[in-house]
Write a protein that holds these residues in place. Structure first.
Motif, PDB file in Angstrom:
ATOM      1  N   GLU A 160       0.838  -1.197   0.000  1.00 52.74           N
ATOM      2  CA  GLU A 160       0.000   0.000   0.000  1.00 52.74           C
ATOM      3  C   GLU A 160       0.875   1.250   0.000  1.00 52.74           C
ATOM      4  O   GLU A 160       2.012   1.248   0.467  1.00 52.74           O
ATOM      5  CB  GLU A 160      -0.919   0.015   1.225  1.00 52.74           C
ATOM      6  CG  GLU A 160      -2.082  -0.938   1.135  1.00 52.74           C
ATOM      7  CD  GLU A 160      -3.092  -0.698   2.239  1.00 52.74           C
ATOM      8  OE1 GLU A 160      -4.315  -0.709   1.939  1.00 52.74           O
ATOM      9  OE2 GLU A 160      -2.679  -0.506   3.403  1.00 52.74           O
ATOM     10  N   LYS A 161       0.296   2.343  -0.516  1.00 55.65           N
ATOM     11  CA  LYS A 161       1.004   3.613  -0.569  1.00 55.65           C
ATOM     12  C   LYS A 161       0.546   4.497   0.594  1.00 55.65           C
ATOM     13  O   LYS A 161      -0.644   4.767   0.737  1.00 55.65           O
ATOM     14  CB  LYS A 161       0.758   4.313  -1.903  1.00 55.65           C
ATOM     15  CG  LYS A 161       1.405   3.592  -3.086  1.00 55.65           C
ATOM     16  CD  LYS A 161       1.243   4.372  -4.380  1.00 55.65           C
ATOM     17  CE  LYS A 161       1.969   3.662  -5.531  1.00 55.65           C
ATOM     18  NZ  LYS A 161       1.854   4.409  -6.801  1.00 55.65           N
ATOM     19  N   PHE A 162       1.513   4.913   1.406  1.00 49.40           N
ATOM     20  CA  PHE A 162       1.240   5.732   2.581  1.00 49.40           C
ATOM     21  C   PHE A 162       1.890   7.098   2.421  1.00 49.40           C
ATOM     22  O   PHE A 162       2.989   7.214   1.872  1.00 49.40           O
ATOM     23  CB  PHE A 162       1.813   5.080   3.842  1.00 49.40           C
ATOM     24  CG  PHE A 162       0.978   3.980   4.435  1.00 49.40           C
ATOM     25  CD1 PHE A 162      -0.013   3.335   3.705  1.00 49.40           C
ATOM     26  CD2 PHE A 162       1.204   3.567   5.735  1.00 49.40           C
ATOM     27  CE1 PHE A 162      -0.772   2.322   4.258  1.00 49.40           C
ATOM     28  CE2 PHE A 162       0.453   2.549   6.309  1.00 49.40           C
ATOM     29  CZ  PHE A 162      -0.534   1.924   5.565  1.00 49.40           C
ATOM     30  N   VAL A 185       6.248   4.243   1.425  1.00 46.99           N
ATOM     31  CA  VAL A 185       6.037   5.444   2.224  1.00 46.99           C
ATOM     32  C   VAL A 185       6.616   6.682   1.558  1.00 46.99           C
ATOM     33  O   VAL A 185       7.753   6.672   1.083  1.00 46.99           O
ATOM     34  CB  VAL A 185       6.649   5.282   3.634  1.00 46.99           C
ATOM     35  CG1 VAL A 185       6.440   6.541   4.472  1.00 46.99           C
ATOM     36  CG2 VAL A 185       6.045   4.066   4.331  1.00 46.99           C
ATOM     37  N   SER A 186       5.812   7.740   1.541  1.00 49.32           N
ATOM     38  CA  SER A 186       6.276   9.077   1.167  1.00 49.32           C
ATOM     39  C   SER A 186       6.145   9.972   2.398  1.00 49.32           C
ATOM     40  O   SER A 186       5.231   9.804   3.206  1.00 49.32           O
ATOM     41  CB  SER A 186       5.445   9.653   0.020  1.00 49.32           C
ATOM     42  OG  SER A 186       5.561   8.849  -1.140  1.00 49.32           O
ATOM     43  N   SER A 222       1.276   9.028  -6.331  1.00 49.83           N
ATOM     44  CA  SER A 222       0.060   8.219  -6.137  1.00 49.83           C
ATOM     45  C   SER A 222      -0.641   7.903  -7.452  1.00 49.83           C
ATOM     46  O   SER A 222      -1.723   7.319  -7.448  1.00 49.83           O
ATOM     47  CB  SER A 222      -0.916   8.947  -5.208  1.00 49.83           C
ATOM     48  OG  SER A 222      -1.444  10.106  -5.838  1.00 49.83           O
ATOM     49  N   GLU A 223      -0.021   8.311  -8.583  1.00 48.00           N
ATOM     50  CA  GLU A 223      -0.586   8.092  -9.920  1.00 48.00           C
ATOM     51  C   GLU A 223      -1.971   8.689 -10.041  1.00 48.00           C
ATOM     52  O   GLU A 223      -2.861   8.128 -10.683  1.00 48.00           O
ATOM     53  CB  GLU A 223      -0.593   6.595 -10.256  1.00 48.00           C
ATOM     54  CG  GLU A 223       0.806   5.986 -10.260  1.00 48.00           C
ATOM     55  CD  GLU A 223       0.808   4.493 -10.521  1.00 48.00           C
ATOM     56  OE1 GLU A 223      -0.052   3.779  -9.930  1.00 48.00           O
ATOM     57  OE2 GLU A 223       1.651   4.037 -11.316  1.00 48.00           O
ATOM     58  N   GLY A 224      -2.150   9.838  -9.347  1.00 48.62           N
ATOM     59  CA  GLY A 224      -3.412  10.567  -9.430  1.00 48.62           C
ATOM     60  C   GLY A 224      -4.560   9.965  -8.648  1.00 48.62           C
ATOM     61  O   GLY A 224      -5.686  10.461  -8.720  1.00 48.62           O
ATOM     62  N   GLU A 225      -4.282   8.909  -7.870  1.00 47.85           N
ATOM     63  CA  GLU A 225      -5.355   8.209  -7.170  1.00 47.85           C
ATOM     64  C   GLU A 225      -5.378   8.473  -5.667  1.00 47.85           C
ATOM     65  O   GLU A 225      -6.297   8.021  -4.979  1.00 47.85           O
ATOM     66  CB  GLU A 225      -5.226   6.698  -7.401  1.00 47.85           C
ATOM     67  CG  GLU A 225      -5.461   6.290  -8.844  1.00 47.85           C
ATOM     68  CD  GLU A 225      -5.464   4.792  -9.014  1.00 47.85           C
ATOM     69  OE1 GLU A 225      -6.299   4.291  -9.792  1.00 47.85           O
ATOM     70  OE2 GLU A 225      -4.649   4.106  -8.360  1.00 47.85           O
ATOM     71  N   ASP A 228      -3.350   5.203  -0.013  1.00 53.80           N
ATOM     72  CA  ASP A 228      -4.195   4.271   0.737  1.00 53.80           C
ATOM     73  C   ASP A 228      -4.382   4.732   2.175  1.00 53.80           C
ATOM     74  O   ASP A 228      -5.444   4.528   2.772  1.00 53.80           O
ATOM     75  CB  ASP A 228      -3.582   2.868   0.715  1.00 53.80           C
ATOM     76  CG  ASP A 228      -3.494   2.310  -0.700  1.00 53.80           C
ATOM     77  OD1 ASP A 228      -4.551   2.098  -1.314  1.00 53.80           O
ATOM     78  OD2 ASP A 228      -2.359   2.107  -1.186  1.00 53.80           O
ATOM     79  N   ALA A 229      -3.347   5.330   2.745  1.00 48.74           N
ATOM     80  CA  ALA A 229      -3.451   5.884   4.096  1.00 48.74           C
ATOM     81  C   ALA A 229      -2.608   7.149   4.179  1.00 48.74           C
ATOM     82  O   ALA A 229      -1.498   7.195   3.649  1.00 48.74           O
ATOM     83  CB  ALA A 229      -2.998   4.879   5.146  1.00 48.74           C
ATOM     84  N   VAL A 230      -3.153   8.160   4.795  1.00 46.80           N
ATOM     85  CA  VAL A 230      -2.458   9.417   5.046  1.00 46.80           C
ATOM     86  C   VAL A 230      -2.409   9.622   6.552  1.00 46.80           C
ATOM     87  O   VAL A 230      -3.418   9.427   7.247  1.00 46.80           O
ATOM     88  CB  VAL A 230      -3.160  10.610   4.359  1.00 46.80           C
ATOM     89  CG1 VAL A 230      -2.486  11.931   4.735  1.00 46.80           C
ATOM     90  CG2 VAL A 230      -3.171  10.426   2.848  1.00 46.80           C
ATOM     91  N   PHE A 231      -1.235   9.992   7.062  1.00 44.08           N
ATOM     92  CA  PHE A 231      -1.035  10.237   8.494  1.00 44.08           C
ATOM     93  C   PHE A 231      -0.586  11.686   8.661  1.00 44.08           C
ATOM     94  O   PHE A 231       0.369  12.114   8.018  1.00 44.08           O
ATOM     95  CB  PHE A 231       0.049   9.318   9.060  1.00 44.08           C
ATOM     96  CG  PHE A 231      -0.268   7.857   8.952  1.00 44.08           C
ATOM     97  CD1 PHE A 231      -0.730   7.141  10.045  1.00 44.08           C
ATOM     98  CD2 PHE A 231      -0.089   7.180   7.748  1.00 44.08           C
ATOM     99  CE1 PHE A 231      -1.013   5.791   9.945  1.00 44.08           C
ATOM    100  CE2 PHE A 231      -0.363   5.829   7.636  1.00 44.08           C
ATOM    101  CZ  PHE A 231      -0.833   5.133   8.738  1.00 44.08           C
ATOM    102  N   ASP A 232      -1.252  12.424   9.525  1.00 48.64           N
ATOM    103  CA  ASP A 232      -0.787  13.782   9.806  1.00 48.64           C
ATOM    104  C   ASP A 232      -0.118  13.828  11.171  1.00 48.64           C
ATOM    105  O   ASP A 232      -0.727  13.496  12.193  1.00 48.64           O
ATOM    106  CB  ASP A 232      -1.915  14.806   9.771  1.00 48.64           C
ATOM    107  CG  ASP A 232      -1.349  16.215   9.842  1.00 48.64           C
ATOM    108  OD1 ASP A 232      -1.121  16.815   8.780  1.00 48.64           O
ATOM    109  OD2 ASP A 232      -1.090  16.699  10.968  1.00 48.64           O
TER     110      ASP A 232
END
Length: 337
Positions: A160-162, A185-186, A222-225, A228-232
């Protein structure tokens, strides 16, 4: 007995306090290491909203057992990790195994005096065996556990992309444990040097510099999508509100940081994504165990995380200086030997 007290915003002093007296069910410990975190800097600056002065700070603690009760699982001389979240044990959250969000929680160094002192008495349930970790490692478990807890709250499937917003110590902890769980992760941050170092420490993360080009980079990765999860982990209202648009359809948004303002977002955007909005507060025993395991296996590069050191007498001059000059600072550690 000596302590370091923040008597007013911007004012630290070494004070004499009474040696603590151990109550039934408590253990008396000698503090050996204290990690300084963003909360401590906010307290020093007068920016913490849930605190009354004067306050002895310190909640990232490694200690040595001095005195126990007759049936204790610990012995004098044991090195221990301190869980600084003192919970009631009887509210609904505690009964459901979520003592991290106890309705009457008291965090050391925030709601009650903490560990920037020579000795302290604590309930035995708030001591965690060190399992052979160094004192330095023991004092990093708590802040890393906040990141591990956030990742567990958000869930992860390998690949997954985070996106982690905020490259400070808490965001770094999130990134480390997201990577260990198999996510791509980014990390997004304003400070290019801090961003580069966080990506290197967490291992193979994609850097995104906050600013005019950030959204283009978010879309590219994210290839414009969306993610999957964003953390602040920024503690910034504008950052939190902008994060909603970066979550993929069907994704999760985990708020690790806390702001006092009201967070608002577009309900149509929220609903069309069927987004899960998740709060993440403190950490639990399970998260402490996750961090201890990662430290023991060498998966957390402590030599790059602990960047600054001081001692009990010098912290009253070092901490004010670091408050205004955090160049290269990730984690500062107070040594009491």
């Amino acid at each position: 007995m000596k302590s370091v007290a923040c008597t007013n915003p911007g004012d630290l002093e070494i004070r004499e306090i009474e040696r603590p007296s151990r109550a039934d069910g408590e253990v008396r410990v000698r503090i050996r290491r204290v990690g300084i975190c963003g909360t401590d800097f906010h307290i020093f600056e007068g920016k913490h909203p849930f605190l009354a002065y004067p306050r002895i700070m310190g909640h990232e603690l490694a200690a040595e057992v001095l005195e126990t009760g007759p049936d204790s699982a610990f012995s004098a001389g044991d090195h221990v990790i301190i869980n600084p979240y003192l919970s009631c044990g009887s509210c609904r959250a505690c009964r459901n195994g979520k003592s991290n969000c106890c309705t009457a929680i008291a965090v050391l160094g925030v709601h009650r005096d903490g560990g920037m002192c020579e000795e302290i008495c604590l309930p035995e349930r708030n001591l965690v065996t060190s399992e052979g970790l160094s004192l330095d490692a023991c004092a990093t478990v708590e802040f890393l556990a906040i990141g591990a807890h956030a990742v567990r709250r958000g869930g992860v499937a390998r690949g997954e992309k985070f996106l982690v917003a905020g490259a400070g110590p808490i965001g770094l902890g999130v990134a480390i444990f997201a990577r260990l769980a198999g996510a791509e992760v980014s990390i997004l941050d304003l400070d290019p040097a801090r961003l580069e170092e966080a990506c290197a420490i967490a291992g193979g993360c994609q850097p995104i510099r906050a600013g005019a080009d950030a959204e283009a980079e978010v879309n590219r990765i994210s290839e414009g999508e969306g993610f999957d999860a964003v953390f602040d982990a920024t503690g910034n209202l504008a950052s939190i509100q902008s994060g909603f648009s970066r979550v993929a359809h069907g994704g999760r948004y985990v708020l690790v940081s806390v702001v006092t303002e009201t967070v608002s977002f577009s309900d149509p955007e929220f609903h069309k994504r069927e987004m899960s909005l998740i709060g993440s507060r403190n950490a639990t025993s399970e998260d402490f165990r996750t961090v201890i395991s990662a430290l023991k296996s060498g998966e957390v590069p402590l030599d790059r995380i602990i960047t600054h050191r001081t001692d009990f007498n010098s912290v009253t001059s070092d901490m004010p200086r670091w408050t205004h000059d955090k160049t290269g600072l990730i984690k500062a550690m107070i040594t009491l030997d």
